[in-house]
Design a protein around this motif. Structure first.
Motif, PDB file in Angstrom:
ATOM      1  N   ILE A 113     -14.472  69.649  61.357  1.00  0.00           N
ATOM      2  CA  ILE A 113     -13.657  70.130  60.241  1.00  0.00           C
ATOM      3  C   ILE A 113     -14.450  71.178  59.474  1.00  0.00           C
ATOM      4  N   ARG A 114     -14.347  72.396  59.969  1.00  0.00           N
ATOM      5  CA  ARG A 114     -15.030  73.542  59.370  1.00  0.00           C
ATOM      6  C   ARG A 114     -14.052  74.696  59.219  1.00  0.00           C
ATOM      7  N   ASP A 115     -14.322  75.551  58.234  1.00  0.00           N
ATOM      8  CA  ASP A 115     -13.383  76.624  57.940  1.00  0.00           C
ATOM      9  C   ASP A 115     -13.186  77.555  59.133  1.00  0.00           C
ATOM     10  N   LYS A 116     -14.253  77.819  59.875  1.00  0.00           N
ATOM     11  CA  LYS A 116     -14.142  78.722  61.020  1.00  0.00           C
ATOM     12  C   LYS A 116     -13.190  78.172  62.072  1.00  0.00           C
ATOM     13  N   ARG A 117     -13.223  76.853  62.285  1.00  0.00           N
ATOM     14  CA  ARG A 117     -12.338  76.233  63.276  1.00  0.00           C
ATOM     15  C   ARG A 117     -10.894  76.219  62.768  1.00  0.00           C
ATOM     16  N   ILE A 118     -10.731  76.034  61.479  1.00  0.00           N
ATOM     17  CA  ILE A 118      -9.391  76.056  60.887  1.00  0.00           C
ATOM     18  C   ILE A 118      -8.792  77.452  60.997  1.00  0.00           C
ATOM     19  N   GLU A 119      -9.572  78.468  60.612  1.00  0.00           N
ATOM     20  CA  GLU A 119      -9.080  79.848  60.640  1.00  0.00           C
ATOM     21  C   GLU A 119      -8.773  80.308  62.060  1.00  0.00           C
ATOM     22  N   GLN A 120      -9.616  79.911  63.013  1.00  0.00           N
ATOM     23  CA  GLN A 120      -9.371  80.303  64.397  1.00  0.00           C
ATOM     24  C   GLN A 120      -8.099  79.644  64.930  1.00  0.00           C
ATOM     25  N   GLY A 121      -7.841  78.404  64.487  1.00  0.00           N
ATOM     26  CA  GLY A 121      -6.612  77.723  64.873  1.00  0.00           C
ATOM     27  C   GLY A 121      -5.386  78.443  64.335  1.00  0.00           C
ATOM     28  N   ALA A 122      -5.465  78.884  63.073  1.00  0.00           N
ATOM     29  CA  ALA A 122      -4.361  79.636  62.487  1.00  0.00           C
ATOM     30  C   ALA A 122      -4.176  80.973  63.199  1.00  0.00           C
ATOM     31  N   LYS A 123      -5.289  81.607  63.568  1.00  0.00           N
ATOM     32  CA  LYS A 123      -5.212  82.875  64.297  1.00  0.00           C
ATOM     33  C   LYS A 123      -4.526  82.691  65.648  1.00  0.00           C
TER      34      LYS A 123
ATOM     35  N   GLU B 248       3.051  72.317  66.936  1.00  0.00           N
ATOM     36  CA  GLU B 248       2.092  73.389  67.212  1.00  0.00           C
ATOM     37  C   GLU B 248       0.686  73.003  66.776  1.00  0.00           C
ATOM     38  N   GLU B 249       0.582  72.445  65.566  1.00  0.00           N
ATOM     39  CA  GLU B 249      -0.748  72.180  65.006  1.00  0.00           C
ATOM     40  C   GLU B 249      -1.513  71.110  65.783  1.00  0.00           C
ATOM     41  N   ILE B 250      -0.793  70.177  66.396  1.00  0.00           N
ATOM     42  CA  ILE B 250      -1.466  69.145  67.200  1.00  0.00           C
ATOM     43  C   ILE B 250      -2.023  69.753  68.483  1.00  0.00           C
ATOM     44  N   ILE B 251      -1.249  70.594  69.146  1.00  0.00           N
ATOM     45  CA  ILE B 251      -1.723  71.266  70.361  1.00  0.00           C
ATOM     46  C   ILE B 251      -2.961  72.094  70.046  1.00  0.00           C
ATOM     47  N   LEU B 252      -2.894  72.849  68.952  1.00  0.00           N
ATOM     48  CA  LEU B 252      -4.019  73.712  68.578  1.00  0.00           C
ATOM     49  C   LEU B 252      -5.247  72.900  68.182  1.00  0.00           C
TER      50      LEU B 252
ATOM     51  N   LEU C 135      -3.708  69.189  60.261  1.00  0.00           N
ATOM     52  CA  LEU C 135      -3.133  69.350  58.919  1.00  0.00           C
ATOM     53  C   LEU C 135      -3.686  70.584  58.218  1.00  0.00           C
ATOM     54  N   LEU C 136      -4.983  70.818  58.385  1.00  0.00           N
ATOM     55  CA  LEU C 136      -5.620  71.953  57.728  1.00  0.00           C
ATOM     56  C   LEU C 136      -5.178  73.279  58.351  1.00  0.00           C
ATOM     57  N   ILE C 137      -4.986  73.290  59.671  1.00  0.00           N
ATOM     58  CA  ILE C 137      -4.456  74.498  60.328  1.00  0.00           C
ATOM     59  C   ILE C 137      -3.041  74.787  59.823  1.00  0.00           C
ATOM     60  N   LYS C 138      -2.222  73.755  59.718  1.00  0.00           N
ATOM     61  CA  LYS C 138      -0.847  73.924  59.230  1.00  0.00           C
ATOM     62  C   LYS C 138      -0.842  74.423  57.780  1.00  0.00           C
TER      63      LYS C 138
ATOM     64  N   MET D 154      -1.647  78.080  57.636  1.00  0.00           N
ATOM     65  CA  MET D 154      -0.496  78.915  58.001  1.00  0.00           C
ATOM     66  C   MET D 154       0.491  79.031  56.845  1.00  0.00           C
ATOM     67  N   LYS D 155       0.645  77.979  56.060  1.00  0.00           N
ATOM     68  CA  LYS D 155       1.580  77.996  54.931  1.00  0.00           C
ATOM     69  C   LYS D 155       1.108  78.943  53.832  1.00  0.00           C
ATOM     70  N   GLN D 156      -0.178  79.161  53.755  1.00  0.00           N
ATOM     71  CA  GLN D 156      -0.744  80.011  52.705  1.00  0.00           C
ATOM     72  C   GLN D 156      -0.498  81.494  52.962  1.00  0.00           C
ATOM     73  N   GLU D 157      -0.048  81.820  54.181  1.00  0.00           N
ATOM     74  CA  GLU D 157       0.129  83.234  54.533  1.00  0.00           C
ATOM     75  C   GLU D 157       1.543  83.722  54.200  1.00  0.00           C
TER      76      GLU D 157
END
Length: 330
Positions: A85-95, A115-119, A321-324, A327-330
């Motif tokens: 659970i790191r920001d880089k992994r979250i951001e890459q998931g959103a990307k 989608e978020e579970i697969i990612l 959850l963090l990836i999702k 995505m909502k913040q964009e």
């Protein structure tokens, strides 16, 4: 009759001696020779093909310690969580989501897997394909099948499945790299899972978990569906222990062996609304200042079919959850 029996004995002896590895780290191994005989008898491989393959195997002795001390058994939750659970992994998931939004949506509509579970699975397994493993899969499986007694039966089956897989998919067994336990590709499927759950979603005639993003996403979703994923249902939720609780009477784990009413009767509360008869697991996670408890539902258990650990499943769930949210913040 005497001469006939002698001929049979000599013929049998010739056949046995024909299968003999004379080179490499597994030469003169009767157990390996027997495996080759059986594999050649049961498959499209010839004995000569298999002898050539096994003659080039190098024993991977470093694997034993890795298997004996997996992170899921050595670390507490607060340590394990920090790995994934790191920001880089979250951001890459959103990307990744932004890049493949249409494809992920199509797969969700067909399978019910979000989608978020697969990612999150791909994010935890290989950081979205960056770290697929460096160990030679064939050499690793041979080593573990014949020199790791505590799990030799499992890895012998995986070795057989791997040989069948590479034959079916027209892959070179000597060049494939993966995890120390023989998992391959972006989603890190072991050979038996690859053969059972991989999907040719792009329609090119091959289920490619190394390079085809459609096949990779769809195969992860298919794996979950086949293990009982329930579309549009919750995964897990945090629990609050009320005063005078009796948590010590319950056994934590990832299997849904309790009813929700059992947890309530022992002093546990959740904001998640559940039917009293809902099958649940009591998940215990060790933080620095003590344990925290979660209720695990059917979909949480399904995530543990990928890796039999509540730490792994929770890391996947929380990352999703963090990836999702990102995505909502964009």
């Amino acid at each position: 009759m005497k001469y006939y029996l002698l001929w049979v004995v000599l013929l049998f002896s010739t056949l046995v001696n024909a299968v003999e590895i004379k080179l490499g780290d597994y030469k003169n191994r009767a157990d390996v020779n027997q495996f080759i005989e059986r594999m050649a008898w049961q498959s499209d491989y010839t004995e000569l093909e298999l002898i050539e393959l096994f003659s080039g195997v190098k024993k991977q002795s470093h694997l034993f310690e890795l298997l004996d001390k997996p992170a899921e058994k050595e670390l507490d939750w607060h340590e394990y969580r920090h790995i994934f659970i790191r920001d880089k992994r979250i951001e890459q998931g959103a990307k990744f989501w932004r890049q493949h939004a249409k494809l992920l949506s199509e797969i969700r509509l067909k399978t019910g897997v979000p989608e978020e579970i697969i990612l999150a699975i791909i994010g935890v397994e290989t950081f979205y394909g960056v770290y697929k493993g460096k160990d030679p899969v064939f050499d690793s499986l041979v080593t573990l099948a014949f020199d790791y007694p505590k799990r030799s039966a499992f890895f012998s089956r995986e070795l057989e499945q791997f040989l069948l897989l590479v034959k079916e998919q027209n892959l070179d067994p000597r060049t494939l790299r993966g995890s120390y336990a023989g998992a391959m590709g972006m989603p890190q499927f072991i050979a038996s899972s690859y053969r059972s759950y991989a999907v040719d979603f792009d329609g090119d005639g091959q289920a490619n978990l190394f390079d085809s993003i459609p096949d990779i996403f769809a195969s992860v979703a298919n794996y979950f569906v086949k293990h009982g994923w329930r579309a549009n249902e919750a995964v897990a939720g945090p629990l609050t222990a009320l005063d005078n609780n009796s948590i010590n009477l319950l056994k934590p784990g990832f299997k849904t062996t309790y009813k929700w009413s059992d947890l309530v009767q022992n002093g546990l509360y959740s904001k998640t609304v559940l039917d009293p008869d809902t099958a649940v697991a009591l998940v215990k996670l060790q933080q620095k200042n003590g344990p925290e408890y979660w209720v695990g539902l059917q979909n949480f258990y399904v995530i543990t079919r990928y890796n039999h650990s509540e730490l792994y499943a929770m890391a996947v769930y929380q990352l999703s959850l963090l990836i999702k949210d990102r995505m909502k913040q964009e």
